[in-house]
Write a protein that holds these residues in place. Sequence first.
Motif, PDB file in Angstrom:
ATOM      1  N   GLU A   1       2.269   1.826  -3.493  1.00 36.97           N
ATOM      2  CA  GLU A   1       1.269   2.380  -4.401  1.00 36.97           C
ATOM      3  C   GLU A   1       0.959   3.843  -4.079  1.00 36.97           C
ATOM      4  O   GLU A   1       0.779   4.672  -4.967  1.00 36.97           O
ATOM      5  N   ARG A   2       0.899   4.166  -2.751  1.00 35.09           N
ATOM      6  CA  ARG A   2       0.509   5.523  -2.365  1.00 35.09           C
ATOM      7  C   ARG A   2       1.586   6.542  -2.739  1.00 35.09           C
ATOM      8  O   ARG A   2       1.299   7.587  -3.321  1.00 35.09           O
TER       9      ARG A   2
ATOM     10  N   GLU B   1       3.029   7.088  -6.824  1.00 35.36           N
ATOM     11  CA  GLU B   1       2.297   7.787  -7.872  1.00 35.36           C
ATOM     12  C   GLU B   1       3.107   8.991  -8.366  1.00 35.36           C
ATOM     13  O   GLU B   1       3.639   9.772  -7.592  1.00 35.36           O
TER      14      GLU B   1
ATOM     15  N   GLN C   1      -8.631   6.408   2.101  1.00 33.44           N
ATOM     16  CA  GLN C   1      -7.847   5.188   1.907  1.00 33.44           C
ATOM     17  C   GLN C   1      -8.564   4.181   1.007  1.00 33.44           C
ATOM     18  O   GLN C   1      -8.171   3.016   0.946  1.00 33.44           O
ATOM     19  N   HIS C   2      -9.598   4.622   0.312  1.00 34.13           N
ATOM     20  CA  HIS C   2     -10.489   3.723  -0.427  1.00 34.13           C
ATOM     21  C   HIS C   2      -9.719   2.745  -1.306  1.00 34.13           C
ATOM     22  O   HIS C   2     -10.022   1.539  -1.347  1.00 34.13           O
ATOM     23  N   ARG C   3      -8.710   3.206  -2.021  1.00 38.64           N
ATOM     24  CA  ARG C   3      -7.982   2.358  -2.969  1.00 38.64           C
ATOM     25  C   ARG C   3      -7.161   1.273  -2.290  1.00 38.64           C
ATOM     26  O   ARG C   3      -6.820   0.272  -2.906  1.00 38.64           O
ATOM     27  N   GLU C   4      -6.842   1.471  -1.013  1.00 35.23           N
ATOM     28  CA  GLU C   4      -6.006   0.514  -0.292  1.00 35.23           C
ATOM     29  C   GLU C   4      -6.835  -0.539   0.445  1.00 35.23           C
ATOM     30  O   GLU C   4      -6.271  -1.452   1.055  1.00 35.23           O
TER      31      GLU C   4
ATOM     32  N   GLY D   1      -7.779  -3.543  -4.740  1.00 38.16           N
ATOM     33  CA  GLY D   1      -6.749  -3.194  -5.707  1.00 38.16           C
ATOM     34  C   GLY D   1      -7.271  -3.018  -7.113  1.00 38.16           C
ATOM     35  O   GLY D   1      -6.570  -3.313  -8.086  1.00 38.16           O
ATOM     36  N   GLY D   2      -8.522  -2.550  -7.220  1.00 40.50           N
ATOM     37  CA  GLY D   2      -9.105  -2.330  -8.528  1.00 40.50           C
ATOM     38  C   GLY D   2      -9.643  -3.569  -9.206  1.00 40.50           C
ATOM     39  O   GLY D   2     -10.122  -3.504 -10.341  1.00 40.50           O
TER      40      GLY D   2
ATOM     41  N   SER E   1       0.826  -1.212   0.000  1.00 40.13           N
ATOM     42  CA  SER E   1       0.000   0.000   0.000  1.00 40.13           C
ATOM     43  C   SER E   1       0.856   1.256   0.000  1.00 40.13           C
ATOM     44  O   SER E   1       0.512   2.263  -0.640  1.00 40.13           O
TER      45      SER E   1
END
Length: 477
Positions: free
Chosen positions: A12-13, A16, A277-280, A299-300, A9
Motif C-alpha cells: 500500500e505504501r 501509491e 504511519q497512521h494509515r497502516e 485500513g480505512g 502495508s
Amino acid sequence: MDLYFVKRSLVERYGEGLPDAASGAVALLDHRVIPDGMPVVLGADMRPVEPLFSWFRYLAYLGREPDTMRSYAYVALRLADYLATRDRDLFSVGEGDLLAYRRQRLELQPVPIDQVTWDREASTINGLFRWMTEVGLLRRGPLRMPKAYGTGLLHGLQVRHLSLDQYLFLRDVGLGGQRPDGEVDVAFRGGFPHRNRAAAELALMTGMRKREWSTVLLPELARRPGGPADFTLQACAKFGRRREAHVPAAPLDLVDTYALLERAEIVEKAACRLARQHRELFVVDSVDQGRGRLSGVLGGRRRTFTMAAMPAGLRQITVRECPGGLEAMAVFLGQGGLMLSASSWDRIRRHAWERMIAFAEHGQAPVLPRKPWRFHDLRHTFALRLLKHLTEVLIERELRRADRRPLVTLAEHISMNPLLVVQRALGHASPRTTYEYLAYLEDPMNYIDEAFRAWADSDGASYADIAIQLLDGERIA
C-alpha cells in the motif's frame, strides 16, 4: 532463488501512484489469494518458484502463523539449493539425494546441526513431499520410509530452570543494569532496564511463553489497585489454545514503574513517527473492558476485535489517540514506539548474557550454566516452583486431615491435583508434557554429594577404599 514475505502495508505504501500493478496486488491481498505474511520464493526470472509457492499458500490457508511459515521456508529453500548442486529439484529428487542431504546437515557441513534440529527439519521436509503426493504433483514420495528420515530418537522436554540467586542475577544485573552488589552500574549501556526487568518478572510469575508475554496489551493488564490481573490468552498462545492468564501484583508493580519512568518517554518521542504511519495502524477509539474488545479504524474501515483473538501482527500495529498523538497499546515498546519484535528480545537476552559472563569471570556471579539462558527457562522455573509448592501444600493438607477423612472425592482430586493445576496454568494440551517436570523437582546430584560427603572429607579415601567398604557392607547384609 530469493526468499521474500508478503506484507500488505509495504504494497500500500509504495504502490501509491502506480496504475494497475499496485491496485491488483492489493486486490489479491484483500481476497486472500496471497495472504499477508506468506513466504514467496522467486527465481532468476522473478517469478514464483513451484511447488513452493503453492505449498506456502496452502499452509497460509491452514492458518499457520507467519513465524512458523518462515521457519518452513528456510528449511525448504536450503533443501532446494542443495538439490540444485546435484542437478535435481523437488520434482526429480530421489531417496539417495535426501539421504545425502541428511548426512550433509548432520556431519559434513562446517557447523553440523544437532539431532533435535534435524528432526524438526525432517518433519518439515516430509510434510512438503506428503502434500506434493496428495495434490498429485508426485506419484509417490521419494522416501520409502518417511518416518525413518529423522533420527528416530525420542526427545523429551528439555527443562532448564533457575535458582532464586540465578534469577535475581539475570533480572537485576543482566537485564537491569545493576552491579552484583546492588549498586547502579554507570557503565551499563543497555536500553530501558526497567522495561527488561518488568518483562522478566512477568514471564516468571505467569509462566507465559515469550510470544504471549511480549505481545500483551495495556488493557489486558488492567487491575484493581494493588491487586492482580486476569485475562484470556488465545490467538498468541501455542496452537491458539485458549486459557486464562493470572498476573500477580509483583510483576504489575514493575510494569507500573517502567510505564512511569521509561514508557512515557518512548511514547512521547515516537508520536510523530507513528503519525506518519497512521494509515497502516489499527487506531483504537473505544475500549470495552468488560467484553475485552477494542474498536477503531484499520485500513480505512471500522473494525472491532476481541483482544484474546488478536494475533501478534495485529497487536503490533494497535495504537490509540492520546493528547500527545498516537500511542501504541502494547505494554513493552521499542525505540520506534511499537511493540518489540522477537528478534529484539533475543538481542536483549544475548547482551544480558554477555554482561553476566563478564561478571562471572571475576567471581561476582552465581553458578551459570554452560549454555545461555533463554526467556523460556523462566517458564520452566515457574512450572517447577508452582508444582513443588502445590505438592507441599497438598501433603500438609492431607496430613492435617488424615485422622478424620483420608479419602478425597474425585472433584477434590481434580481441583487439588498439582499436575492438573500446572497443566492448566501452562496451557499444555496433554498432562504427559507436564509429567516430564516431575523428573526435575529434585536434583539427584545433591543427594549424591550428600551421600559421599563423609567419605570425601576423610583423609586418604580413594575409590578403591570406597569400593571395599561397599563390598564389606554387602557381605554383612
